[in-house]
Design a protein around this motif. Structure first.
Motif, PDB file in Angstrom:
ATOM      1  N   ASP A 372      29.117  26.347 -75.229  1.00 27.59           N
ATOM      2  CA  ASP A 372      28.116  25.641 -74.433  1.00 27.59           C
ATOM      3  C   ASP A 372      28.551  25.536 -72.977  1.00 27.59           C
ATOM      4  O   ASP A 372      27.761  25.143 -72.121  1.00 27.59           O
ATOM      5  N   TRP A 373      29.805  25.874 -72.701  1.00 26.45           N
ATOM      6  CA  TRP A 373      30.345  25.720 -71.355  1.00 26.45           C
ATOM      7  C   TRP A 373      31.607  26.552 -71.186  1.00 26.45           C
ATOM      8  O   TRP A 373      32.229  26.968 -72.166  1.00 26.45           O
ATOM      9  N   VAL A 374      31.958  26.792 -69.935  1.00 31.21           N
ATOM     10  CA  VAL A 374      33.221  27.442 -69.562  1.00 31.21           C
ATOM     11  C   VAL A 374      33.932  26.512 -68.590  1.00 31.21           C
ATOM     12  O   VAL A 374      33.307  25.927 -67.699  1.00 31.21           O
ATOM     13  N   PHE A 375      35.246  26.384 -68.746  1.00 32.29           N
ATOM     14  CA  PHE A 375      36.022  25.401 -67.984  1.00 32.29           C
ATOM     15  C   PHE A 375      37.095  26.081 -67.131  1.00 32.29           C
ATOM     16  O   PHE A 375      37.701  27.067 -67.550  1.00 32.29           O
ATOM     17  N   VAL A 391      33.343  22.973 -64.405  1.00 29.14           N
ATOM     18  CA  VAL A 391      32.821  23.425 -65.693  1.00 29.14           C
ATOM     19  C   VAL A 391      31.380  23.870 -65.479  1.00 29.14           C
ATOM     20  O   VAL A 391      30.694  23.357 -64.574  1.00 29.14           O
ATOM     21  N   ARG A 392      30.917  24.843 -66.269  1.00 22.83           N
ATOM     22  CA  ARG A 392      29.552  25.319 -66.076  1.00 22.83           C
ATOM     23  C   ARG A 392      28.951  25.808 -67.388  1.00 22.83           C
ATOM     24  O   ARG A 392      29.671  26.092 -68.359  1.00 22.83           O
ATOM     25  N   ASN A 393      27.638  25.899 -67.408  1.00 22.93           N
ATOM     26  CA  ASN A 393      26.935  26.628 -68.450  1.00 22.93           C
ATOM     27  C   ASN A 393      26.239  27.815 -67.782  1.00 22.93           C
ATOM     28  O   ASN A 393      26.621  28.205 -66.677  1.00 22.93           O
ATOM     29  N   GLN A 394      25.238  28.380 -68.407  1.00 20.52           N
ATOM     30  CA  GLN A 394      24.592  29.550 -67.814  1.00 20.52           C
ATOM     31  C   GLN A 394      23.910  29.238 -66.485  1.00 20.52           C
ATOM     32  O   GLN A 394      23.755  30.132 -65.644  1.00 20.52           O
ATOM     33  N   SER A 395      23.514  28.002 -66.275  1.00 19.35           N
ATOM     34  CA  SER A 395      22.744  27.664 -65.072  1.00 19.35           C
ATOM     35  C   SER A 395      23.463  26.729 -64.117  1.00 19.35           C
ATOM     36  O   SER A 395      23.483  26.960 -62.903  1.00 19.35           O
ATOM     37  N   TYR A 396      24.073  25.684 -64.641  1.00 22.70           N
ATOM     38  CA  TYR A 396      24.598  24.622 -63.779  1.00 22.70           C
ATOM     39  C   TYR A 396      26.128  24.582 -63.789  1.00 22.70           C
ATOM     40  O   TYR A 396      26.769  24.816 -64.817  1.00 22.70           O
ATOM     41  N   LYS A 397      26.670  24.248 -62.599  1.00 22.27           N
ATOM     42  CA  LYS A 397      28.118  24.112 -62.437  1.00 22.27           C
ATOM     43  C   LYS A 397      28.417  22.725 -61.879  1.00 22.27           C
ATOM     44  O   LYS A 397      27.826  22.293 -60.881  1.00 22.27           O
ATOM     45  N   ALA A 429      22.070  18.367 -67.763  1.00 21.54           N
ATOM     46  CA  ALA A 429      23.202  19.296 -67.755  1.00 21.54           C
ATOM     47  C   ALA A 429      24.445  18.612 -67.212  1.00 21.54           C
ATOM     48  O   ALA A 429      25.552  18.777 -67.746  1.00 21.54           O
ATOM     49  N   LYS A 430      24.287  17.834 -66.150  1.00 20.79           N
ATOM     50  CA  LYS A 430      25.424  17.123 -65.562  1.00 20.79           C
ATOM     51  C   LYS A 430      26.068  16.181 -66.584  1.00 20.79           C
ATOM     52  O   LYS A 430      27.295  16.115 -66.703  1.00 20.79           O
ATOM     53  N   LYS A 431      25.250  15.489 -67.335  1.00 19.08           N
ATOM     54  CA  LYS A 431      25.751  14.546 -68.335  1.00 19.08           C
ATOM     55  C   LYS A 431      26.580  15.277 -69.396  1.00 19.08           C
ATOM     56  O   LYS A 431      27.669  14.823 -69.775  1.00 19.08           O
ATOM     57  N   ASN A 432      26.074  16.413 -69.862  1.00 20.06           N
ATOM     58  CA  ASN A 432      26.785  17.171 -70.892  1.00 20.06           C
ATOM     59  C   ASN A 432      28.062  17.808 -70.361  1.00 20.06           C
ATOM     60  O   ASN A 432      29.093  17.833 -71.037  1.00 20.06           O
ATOM     61  N   ASN A 465      43.033  19.989 -77.847  1.00 18.46           N
ATOM     62  CA  ASN A 465      42.038  21.057 -77.800  1.00 18.46           C
ATOM     63  C   ASN A 465      40.707  20.535 -77.262  1.00 18.46           C
ATOM     64  O   ASN A 465      40.120  19.613 -77.824  1.00 18.46           O
ATOM     65  N   ILE A 466      40.239  21.130 -76.148  1.00 17.93           N
ATOM     66  CA  ILE A 466      38.925  20.717 -75.627  1.00 17.93           C
ATOM     67  C   ILE A 466      37.855  21.740 -75.983  1.00 17.93           C
ATOM     68  O   ILE A 466      36.737  21.672 -75.516  1.00 17.93           O
ATOM     69  N   VAL A 467      38.225  22.710 -76.817  1.00 12.48           N
ATOM     70  CA  VAL A 467      37.252  23.672 -77.323  1.00 12.48           C
ATOM     71  C   VAL A 467      37.166  23.502 -78.832  1.00 12.48           C
ATOM     72  O   VAL A 467      37.734  24.241 -79.601  1.00 12.48           O
ATOM     73  N   ASN A 468      36.466  22.481 -79.223  1.00  9.80           N
ATOM     74  CA  ASN A 468      36.285  22.202 -80.650  1.00  9.80           C
ATOM     75  C   ASN A 468      35.186  23.110 -81.191  1.00  9.80           C
ATOM     76  O   ASN A 468      34.074  23.114 -80.677  1.00  9.80           O
ATOM     77  N   PRO A 469      35.463  23.905 -82.208  1.00  9.89           N
ATOM     78  CA  PRO A 469      34.429  24.802 -82.755  1.00  9.89           C
ATOM     79  C   PRO A 469      33.161  24.070 -83.205  1.00  9.89           C
ATOM     80  O   PRO A 469      32.104  24.683 -83.338  1.00  9.89           O
ATOM     81  N   ASP A 470      33.252  22.781 -83.404  1.00 11.91           N
ATOM     82  CA  ASP A 470      32.091  22.020 -83.848  1.00 11.91           C
ATOM     83  C   ASP A 470      31.464  21.203 -82.739  1.00 11.91           C
ATOM     84  O   ASP A 470      30.633  20.318 -83.002  1.00 11.91           O
ATOM     85  N   ASP A 471      31.858  21.452 -81.476  1.00 12.59           N
ATOM     86  CA  ASP A 471      31.308  20.614 -80.403  1.00 12.59           C
ATOM     87  C   ASP A 471      29.864  20.959 -80.111  1.00 12.59           C
ATOM     88  O   ASP A 471      29.366  21.990 -80.506  1.00 12.59           O
TER      89      ASP A 471
END
Length: 471
Positions: A372-375, A391-397, A429-432, A465-471
């Motif tokens: 859902d994001w890249v850090f 951190v960002r997703n496809q649209s927002y950073k 998006a900012k909240k997430n 771990n901040i990349v939880n497979p279930d996040d």
């Protein structure tokens, strides 16, 4: 009636088929140096001719959202170890030899391994312990190596540039400028890769090819140099901007030619259907402006805008990748280690990284659980670039200072949406994205130049771990 000769041939073919059916796939990872997504035809480039890379995307899959760090060493440490930079990046030009790499991973799994291209990871710039150790690539998990800048820098004793008449270290043997007189470094390195593939065609192999193209100096290639001298003096960027751009274009085009050369070698040994070929880049383009989809886009190497962090990723695995597939899923540089392990069916061990997420399913055109994001934890320890966290997703950073940008519509990040409370999509998006920053270690507080004291080079190797497979 089947005669004995034909029956014997049948048995040979049958058993060879069984062997290849059970064999783990080969993996070739090609990583270019200093070139953004906007320099390749498949992504909309208009100044470059990249038919081979475009063909990989046409026959395989193109990822629209792959992200590196803005400069080379953090990206290289990240992709090789599968860890966020806050865990293990401390100096420019340095990979801690204690860190497990994907070379070690594949070697342990029985793969023959090779690396060719740019190394620059011994710690030459700060004279780290063991920085003159010529066996460091082998200790990083590579059986064979042909590399520039292992124990020598661009200047000084035995030093020199990477293109014409380059000094190289090949399997521990130093090849001097005179040894490689009038030869072109990228040709030497790509020949080495092809020779390795040929010699190991009957065993599973892993090739990591971090090319020296298309980093500065911007110089002619074998296709454009003509009758000019081909010694070290040829390795200088021209002052004329038109010639500089022409050389850069030629270098991108030649990079594409070498990618095609490697693909043809894999095809020649009959292993295209058993080889995953991936192409990406370590960071954005340097000081070059390119025409992309009708607009001029300037390179932003070192900066955190899209032109510094957004890189190409195309992958081809004959019979497995979808023809002309396109993925909008996010890919982080930590994900390559995990994906390569997944492709080789290697189960993670206690000393394997926890940050990455496999994109093997997407590579094969299957549905999966995407990011859902890249850090980023960006502390370059080089130049005058400011350390930061975002951190960002496809649209927002979202940056750690609260700055928020709609990147596809604001490539240069001129319009901060932090106060645009009426934009409900942006605020959601900012909240997430803020939730990710809340899980991350402290952001850098010191600007990341070369002269930072060791006590200020803070890492958090055991951070949760901040990349939880279930996040």
């Amino acid at each position: 009636m089947i005669n004995k000769v034909n029956f014997f041939k049948f048995l040979v073919c049958f058993f060879m088929f069984q062997i290849y059916a059970q064999r783990k796939p080969n993996v070739i990872l090609i990583m270019a140096d200093d070139v953004s997504w906007n320099c390749f035809g498949t992504y909309g480039a208009q100044d470059y001719n990249t038919p081979n890379i475009d063909a990989l995307a046409l026959k395989g899959i193109k990822f629209n959202h792959c992200y590196s760090t803005p400069i080379c060493t953090p990206s290289r440490v990240k992709i090789m170890t599968g860890q966020y930079n806050f865990r293990n990046y401390t100096h420019f030009g340095y990979l801690n030899p204690k860190d497990k790499t994907f070379g070690n991973l594949m070697q342990e799994a029985g793969y023959k391994t090779a690396i060719a291209g740019k190394w620059q990871l011994n710690g030459l710039y700060h004279k780290a312990e063991g920085h003159l150790d010529k066996d460091r690539p082998q200790k990083a998990g590579f059986d064979q190596s042909c590399l520039w800048q292992v124990t020598t820098r661009k200047t000084g004793v035995n030093g020199g540039e990477r293109f014409w008449s380059p000094p190289l270290l090949q399997n521990g043997k130093f090849l001097t400028i005179e040894d490689n007189k009038d030869k072109y470094g990228p040709d030497i390195m790509s020949d080495f890769v092809c020779d390795f593939i040929e010699k190991n065609k009957n065993e599973p192999f892993f090739v990591y090819y971090p090319t020296v193209l298309v980093h500065s100096p911007f110089v002619p290639t074998p296709d454009t140099i003509g009758n000019q001298p081909k010694d070290q003096a040829a390795n200088k960027t021209p002052k004329d901007k038109i010639l500089k751009k022409a050389n850069y274009v030629a270098m991108v085009n030649y990079l594409d030619k070498l990618v095609g050369k490697i693909v043809k070698k894999v095809e020649a040994i009959g292993q295209l259907d058993n080889t995953i070929i991936m192409f990406t880049s370590d960071n954005g383009t340097a000081s070059i402006t390119s025409k992309w989809k009708g607009q001029n886009v300037s390179g932003a190497k070192g900066r955190t805008v899209d032109m510094g962090t957004h890189v190409p990723l195309v992958a081809y695995w004959k019979g497995h990748t979808p023809n002309g597939g396109v993925s909008d899923d996010l890919v982080d540089f930590t994900d390559f280690y995990t994906t390569i392990a997944d492709a080789a069916n290697i189960k993670p061990k206690a000393n394997d990284p926890i940050d990455g997420r496999s994109f093997l399913a997407q590579l094969k055109g299957e549905t999966s659980m995407p990011r859902d994001w890249v850090f980023w934890q960006y502390q370059p320890y080089w130049g005058k670039f400011k350390g930061t966290q975002f951190v960002r997703n496809q649209s927002y950073k979202l940056y750690e200072d609260g700055s928020l940008y709609d990147v596809p519509n604001d490539l240069h990040e001129k319009n901060n949406l932090i106060l645009d409370t009426g934009n409900l999509v942006a605020q959601k998006a900012k909240k997430n994205l803020q939730k990710v920053l809340d899980k991350a270690p402290p952001a850098p507080i010191i600007n990341g130049g070369r002269k930072i004291q060791d006590q200020d080079r803070v890492t958090y190797p055991d951070w949760t771990n901040i990349v939880n497979p279930d996040d």
